[in-house]
Design a protein around this motif. Structure first.
Motif, PDB file in Angstrom:
ATOM      1  N   ASP A 105      72.637 -12.316  38.065  1.00  0.00           N
ATOM      2  CA  ASP A 105      71.636 -11.771  38.987  1.00  0.00           C
ATOM      3  C   ASP A 105      70.336 -12.567  38.908  1.00  0.00           C
ATOM      4  O   ASP A 105      69.760 -12.955  39.931  1.00  0.00           O
ATOM      5  CB  ASP A 105      71.352 -10.301  38.675  1.00  0.00           C
ATOM      6  N   CYS A 126      73.086 -14.346  32.786  1.00  0.00           N
ATOM      7  CA  CYS A 126      72.761 -13.305  33.777  1.00  0.00           C
ATOM      8  C   CYS A 126      72.867 -13.869  35.200  1.00  0.00           C
ATOM      9  O   CYS A 126      71.977 -14.603  35.655  1.00  0.00           O
ATOM     10  CB  CYS A 126      71.352 -12.768  33.520  1.00  0.00           C
ATOM     11  N   ARG A 181      66.084  -6.353  43.822  1.00  0.00           N
ATOM     12  CA  ARG A 181      67.377  -5.649  43.896  1.00  0.00           C
ATOM     13  C   ARG A 181      68.396  -6.419  44.729  1.00  0.00           C
ATOM     14  O   ARG A 181      69.579  -6.354  44.470  1.00  0.00           O
ATOM     15  CB  ARG A 181      67.170  -4.252  44.490  1.00  0.00           C
ATOM     16  N   CYS A 218      65.497  -9.273  31.928  1.00  0.00           N
ATOM     17  CA  CYS A 218      65.400  -9.703  33.335  1.00  0.00           C
ATOM     18  C   CYS A 218      63.950  -9.622  33.839  1.00  0.00           C
ATOM     19  O   CYS A 218      63.495 -10.494  34.579  1.00  0.00           O
ATOM     20  CB  CYS A 218      66.303  -8.847  34.210  1.00  0.00           C
ATOM     21  N   VAL A 262      70.178  -9.276  45.325  1.00  0.00           N
ATOM     22  CA  VAL A 262      70.515 -10.571  44.720  1.00  0.00           C
ATOM     23  C   VAL A 262      71.849 -11.031  45.300  1.00  0.00           C
ATOM     24  O   VAL A 262      72.911 -10.634  44.856  1.00  0.00           O
ATOM     25  CB  VAL A 262      70.567 -10.488  43.175  1.00  0.00           C
ATOM     26  N   GLU A 263      71.731 -11.832  46.327  1.00  0.00           N
ATOM     27  CA  GLU A 263      72.932 -12.312  47.009  1.00  0.00           C
ATOM     28  C   GLU A 263      72.903 -13.831  47.110  1.00  0.00           C
ATOM     29  O   GLU A 263      71.830 -14.435  47.191  1.00  0.00           O
ATOM     30  CB  GLU A 263      73.012 -11.699  48.410  1.00  0.00           C
TER      31      GLU A 263
END
Lengths: 79, 212
Positions: free
Chosen positions: A35, A33, B126, A3, B128-129
């Motif tokens: 995210d 992935c 951080r 990542c 991640v929406e």
């Protein structure tokens, strides 16, 4: 590919500035992935929103002063 | 469409929405003394140039002065414009220089734009929406403009100016580097930081489920 590597290459990836093998590695990672996929999608969206945003109309007083200054200067140009 | 001859790998990812086909004709006419042609160019770009100078200076008075000086300088030096770049890019260069002078005057403590900065290693975001397909449509145009101005204003000037030139004014990486006196890697590094920070700021407004 991890990542963190995606983030490092993100700007060049979005700008289409990566060679095809690196691009393929990134896309392979993005398929798995979610995210990273969201980070890529929302960063791309961020650029698009700014790029597509239309500037607000110039405030009337500022526009008037600009054109007064130009008229003075352009008028002085003898045209 | 009039496009500069640049390495396609370093041009902007999106097609230009700024420069129109008749720009070079208008510039040629203005250079030949047609004042109306120059006025047409001013009318076309005044809003963009004011947004540019305002985003850099973050001050209305300085932004107005910088914009006005940019157009006057452009007129004075029009004869020297060679047409090797887009007129708009040339105008942006002049406006950026005027705006940076104002910024440095008002904030003398500001670090030089070409100063080496500690950017640290890129970290994985951080938050991640999902934003959904068209998050900007949840806001009225004026609300959206306020949001965008606010989040750009919160950026460090070192990042703000690079983002402004690269992603709003659609300059290439090389053009941005040249205008700011930075190396290409420095532009890329600042651009990545700026994009990630703006994404993070916009996440508050655009994540799914947020009231508009």
């Amino acid at each position: 590919m991890k990542c963190k590597s995606i983030v490092i290459e993100l700007a060049d990836y979005l700008d289409g500035a990566l060679d095809s093998s690196l691009r393929a590695s990134i896309e392979q990672h993005l398929e798995k992935c979610s995210d990273c996929r969201l980070v890529v999608d929302t960063t791309k969206k961020t650029i698009q929103i700014f790029c597509n945003s239309e500037p607000a109309p110039l405030p009337a007083d500022i526009r008037q002063r600009l054109h007064d200054a130009l008229e003075k200067r352009l008028g002085g140009a003898g045209t | 469409m009039h496009t500069p001859k640049l390495n396609p790998a370093h041009t902007h990812p999106l097609p230009s929405r700024i420069v129109k086909d008749d720009e070079s004709t208008l510039v040629a006419a203005a250079q030949a003394g047609d004042v109306r042609a120059f006025e047409t160019l001013v009318n076309r770009y005044e809003r963009r140039i004011f947004r540019l100078t305002h985003n850099i200076t973050q001050n209305r008075e300085d932004a107005e002065d910088a914009m006005q000086e940019a157009f006057l300088k452009a007129f004075e030096h029009l004869g020297g414009f060679q047409g090797t770049s887009r007129f708009y890019t040339w105008l942006v260069r002049i406006a950026v220089n005027q705006a940076l002078m104002k910024l440095r005057k008002r904030r003398p403590g500001i670090v030089s734009l070409d100063e080496e900065i500690e950017t640290g290693e890129a970290t994985v975001p951080r938050d991640v929406e999902d934003w959904g397909p068209s998050p900007e449509q949840r806001y009225q145009q004026s609300e959206l403009a306020d949001i965008l101005a606010h989040v750009v204003g919160d950026l460090d000037p070192l990042f703000r100016v690079v983002f402004q030139l690269r992603d709003i004014e659609e300059l290439s990486t090389e053009e941005t580097a040249e205008v700011l006196g930075l190396s290409v890697p420095a532009v890329k590094s600042r651009l990545l930081r700026a994009r990630l920070r703006l994404r993070e700021s916009l996440n508050r407004y655009f994540r799914r489920g947020e009231p508009s």
